[in-house]
Scaffold this active site. Sequence first.
Site, PDB file in Angstrom:
ATOM      1  N   LYS A  83       0.844  -1.205   0.000  1.00 29.61           N
ATOM      2  CA  LYS A  83       0.000   0.000   0.000  1.00 29.61           C
ATOM      3  C   LYS A  83       0.872   1.246   0.000  1.00 29.61           C
ATOM      4  CE  LYS A  83      -4.206  -0.045   2.594  1.00 29.61           C
ATOM      5  NZ  LYS A  83      -4.716  -0.137   3.971  1.00 29.61           N
TER       6      LYS A  83
HETATM    7  C1  E4P Z   1      -8.130  -0.065   4.435  1.00 31.69           C
HETATM    8  O1  E4P Z   1      -7.379  -0.371   3.537  1.00 31.69           O
HETATM    9  C2  E4P Z   1      -8.174   1.263   5.059  1.00 31.69           C
HETATM   10  O2  E4P Z   1      -6.937   1.607   5.586  1.00 31.69           O
HETATM   11  C3  E4P Z   1      -9.251   1.284   6.099  1.00 31.69           C
HETATM   12  O3  E4P Z   1     -10.430   0.753   5.541  1.00 31.69           O
HETATM   13  C4  E4P Z   1      -9.505   2.665   6.691  1.00 31.69           C
HETATM   14  O4  E4P Z   1     -10.611   2.595   7.539  1.00 31.69           O
HETATM   15  P1  E4P Z   1     -10.977   3.748   8.603  1.00 31.69           P
HETATM   16  O5  E4P Z   1     -11.399   4.961   7.856  1.00 31.69           O
HETATM   17  O6  E4P Z   1     -12.078   3.143   9.413  1.00 31.69           O
HETATM   18  O7  E4P Z   1      -9.723   3.989   9.407  1.00 31.69           O
END
Ligand code: E4P
Length: 216
Positions: A83
């Site tokens: 990522k």
């Molecule tokens: C996933 O890849 C993201 O980092 C995650 O869904 C973010 O979620 P949040 O907005 O609840 O922190």
Amino acid sequence: MQIFIDSADVSEIKRAAETGNCDGVTTNPSLIMKAGRDYNETLKEICSIVKGPVSAETVSLDADGMVKEGIAFSKIAKNIVVKVPMTVEGMKACQRLTKKGIRVNVTLVFSANQALLAAKSGAFIVSPFVGRLDDISQPGMELVKDIKLIYDNYKFTTQILVASVRNPIHVLDAAKIGADIATVPYSVFEQLFKHSLTDVGIKKFLEDWEKVPKRK
Ligand code: E4P
């Protein structure tokens, strides 16, 4: 639509995997902080439980740092996806990692133009954050619809992963729009299986079954 678990908690991931409905995992620095364990060790364990893509998030702000972190992550297991954030440096890193055959998930996407650039940079996955948009009174699902339209227009193969999911309605909407993946917290994953009428129905059937005459 694939369903990923948005968690770095190995016990949750195991429980989700046992249902046969967990197609992958997404992690991020906040989730690993919550899990309170070493990131690399945890990723290794998650990759041994779930065979689908497991996203590992870089924390460098420059492309060189992201590429270095990404290469190290990719050595943990074959199913690691790296990522990187949606920034200029992130897109440079995305192109460089993709050229090396490392799959990239472009995260922290809040506009359709950002998603367009992620696809043009060769991203394997793009992650629009619907919940965080909803939180600031911008409908997150409208973004997913726009990305789907743009990707279909130009036949981009980048997969749309609906992230920052807060409830089962987000999952339903993602599926109706035709998103490729929704990543969900374990609590939402559990909710997907449930309906109060299913519970009432099981109770009634069991009660009636008790009244059926049975041969000794
Ligand atoms: C996933 O890849 C993201 O980092 C995650 O869904 C973010 O979620 P949040 O907005 O609840 O922190």
